[in-house]
Scaffold this active site. Structure first.
Site, PDB file in Angstrom:
ATOM      1  CD  GLU A 158     -10.665  20.275  24.394  1.00  0.00           C
ATOM      2  OE1 GLU A 158     -10.243  20.818  25.426  1.00  0.00           O
ATOM      3  OE2 GLU A 158     -11.841  19.923  24.252  1.00  0.00           O
ATOM      4  N   GLY A 164      -3.809  22.504  27.062  1.00  0.00           N
ATOM      5  CA  GLY A 164      -3.140  21.581  26.135  1.00  0.00           C
ATOM      6  C   GLY A 164      -3.938  20.348  25.794  1.00  0.00           C
ATOM      7  N   GLY A 192      13.510  23.436  29.487  1.00  0.00           N
ATOM      8  CA  GLY A 192      12.589  23.718  28.371  1.00  0.00           C
ATOM      9  C   GLY A 192      11.142  23.910  28.791  1.00  0.00           C
ATOM     10  CE  LYS A 206      -2.974  28.030  28.529  1.00  0.00           C
ATOM     11  NZ  LYS A 206      -1.778  27.493  29.188  1.00  0.00           N
TER      12      LYS A 206
HETATM   13  N1  HSE Z   1       3.293  28.213  28.300  1.00  0.00           N
HETATM   14  C1  HSE Z   1       2.111  27.490  28.602  1.00  0.00           C
HETATM   15  C2  HSE Z   1       2.283  26.726  29.887  1.00  0.00           C
HETATM   16  C3  HSE Z   1       1.701  26.526  27.548  1.00  0.00           C
HETATM   17  O1  HSE Z   1       3.325  26.802  30.519  1.00  0.00           O
HETATM   18  O2  HSE Z   1       1.362  26.057  30.304  1.00  0.00           O
HETATM   19  C4  HSE Z   1       0.934  27.157  26.451  1.00  0.00           C
HETATM   20  O3  HSE Z   1      -0.104  27.943  26.907  1.00  0.00           O
END
Ligand code: HSE
Length: 444
Positions: free
Chosen positions: A135, A140, A193, A211
């Site tokens: 998942e 996320g 960040g 993804k």
């Molecule tokens: N770096 C990814 C993002 C998160 O910015 O969505 C992890 O896949």
């Protein structure tokens, strides 16, 4: 409700590979909320080992030193369930296969590994009856893998449109809301960040493409890898592109799309203009969203945080609780249903619209010459606007939006326009996503 005394509750040893931002949050929950999780699952989830690269590294969460080791194989061998949060392809793949081969269920957030070797991992899980859960690998915290695999299993997914990379959505949103240039918006994302020091995987679309392959495999009951996904990043986006889209009522988003196309499925990640009023147009900052169109369910929207330690740990723990429940019941893993084997269709054959900005000589007959090129390629112009070119008095800017056409024909038109002496520059070419379904039925 499980009312067995704690001493009688069966124990499930959880081996954790990786204690970075997400892994340390997973460990924290396992260490502090064991009682609650035992009541939910009927088993006690006991953190049995944590494999890390450096046992002395500073971490967000304090972890028991006796659990930390650099020996990942020992953690796998000493566990009943393995949570893999190290990322990368090797040695991770070998470790995941070691766990699955031994019949140990694996929970992973590793989209790159799944998008490269998903079929191999699924086969290993099916062979041993272990569960493979992921998942956290797509968007996320947002529950989208399970809804796609289970909740929509009786429906027919026509397409999904996703904003599945928070870094690029933050950058594009900054450009849209402040007028910032790409480099400045990226620097701001890094300062806050939201972007890595090396932002390549996000900016070039590779993270979103992985993804997309993972989600599409579930949506269309087929196995896809990242090589099946047409991928363009956002590095070429200018403040002018974003401003022009805004003026026309659009917003530029890095969209992940999986849609039925003829007898197959087209998978793509590219920056597109979508109407500001579309539900995806309102996804701001580093948030993620996935918009799904299914034959019976209609339109569904999934929205939330696509990255970060605690949000992503939520998805991992959901998988872990689910795996623990299944193990407690003696259930086996659910194999990937990829019976449909719908081929990945080339971008050339996708029906799309383009917004094209040209810098042209402003003199008699130019428009007629351009219009002829469109007509020669069978591409119809929907709207056209001429403005002064802020960069020079020698040219005007023409912003054209086409009607829908075959992507290859639209791009051939752009190539022919580029070859005209009156066209000084093709300033930008951006697909336009109407947000309405364009379903051509591939059967499964
Ligand atoms: N770096 C990814 C993002 C998160 O910015 O969505 C992890 O896949």
């Amino acid at each position: 409700m499980n009312t067995a005394p704690a001493s009688e509750t069966p124990v499930l040893r959880v081996g954790l590979l990786g204690a970075g931002t997400v892994g340390s949050q997973v460990a924290h929950v396992l260490l502090t909320r064991a009682e609650e999780l035992a009541l939910r699952t009927g088993v006690r989830l006991e953190l049995s080992g944590i494999a890390v690269r450096d046992v002395h590294a500073t971490r967000d969460v304090e972890l028991p030193p006796q659990l930390l080791t650099t020996d990942a194989d020992a953690v796998i061998d000493g566990a009943d369930v393995v949570v893999e949060l190290t990322g990368g392809i090797e040695p991770t793949r070998t470790r995941v296969l070691r766990a699955l081969g031994a019949g140990k269920s694996v929970i992973t957030g590793n989209k790159a590994l799944l998008a490269e070797s998903g079929r191999q991992l699924q086969d290993a899980a099916a062979a041993s009856g272990a569960q493979l859960s992921y998942e956290a690998a797509v968007a996320g915290a947002i529950p989208i893998v399970r809804p796609m695999r289970d909740s929509l299993a009786g429906d027919r997914v026509e397409r999904f449109l996703g904003i599945m990379n928070g870094t690029t959505n933050f950058v594009l949103d900054q450009m849209d809301s402040t007028g910032a240039a790409f480099d400045d918006a990226l620097a701001e994302a890094q300062r806050l960040g939201y972007a890595e020091a090396d932002p390549t995987a996000d900016v070039e679309g590779h993270d979103a493409a992985a993804k997309t392959a993972v989600l599409a495999s579930l949506a269309f009951h087929s196995s896809y890898t990242i090589t099946d996904v047409h991928c363009e990043g956002i590095a070429g986006m200018t403040a002018e592109d974003v401003a022009a889209a805004k003026e026309a009522g659009y917003v530029i988003k890095l969209l992940s799309v999986g849609e039925r196309c003829g007898d197959g499925v087209n998978l793509r990640v590219n920056p597109v203009m979508i109407p500001r009023e579309h539900v995806l147009g309102g996804v701001r900052g580093a948030y993620n969203a996935v918009f799904v169109e299914a034959a019976a369910a209609g339109s569904l929207m999934f929205y939330g945080q696509g990255a970060g330690g605690e949000p992503t740990a939520s998805a991992v723990l959901g998988d872990l609780v689910s795996a623990a429940r299944a193990i407690a019941l003696g259930a086996q893993g659910i194999p990937l249903a990829d019976y449909a084997a719908l081929p990945a269709v080339s971008m050339d054959d996708v029906t799309t619209k383009l917004a094209v900005t040209l810098a042209v000589s402003d003199r008699l007959g130019v428009l007629a010459r351009l219009a002829q090129v469109f007509a020669d390629h069978g591409v119809s112009i929907s709207t056209m606007q001429q403005t002064e070119d802020p960069r020079t008095t020698e040219t005007s800017l023409l912003r054209l939006v086409t009607h829908t056409g075959r992507h290859a024909d639209l791009m051939a038109t752009v190539a022919a326009l580029r070859g005209l002496p009156v066209v000084r520059d093709v300033v930008s070419v951006t697909p336009v996503e109407s947000g309405e379904g364009a379903h051509a039925g591939a059967g499964d």
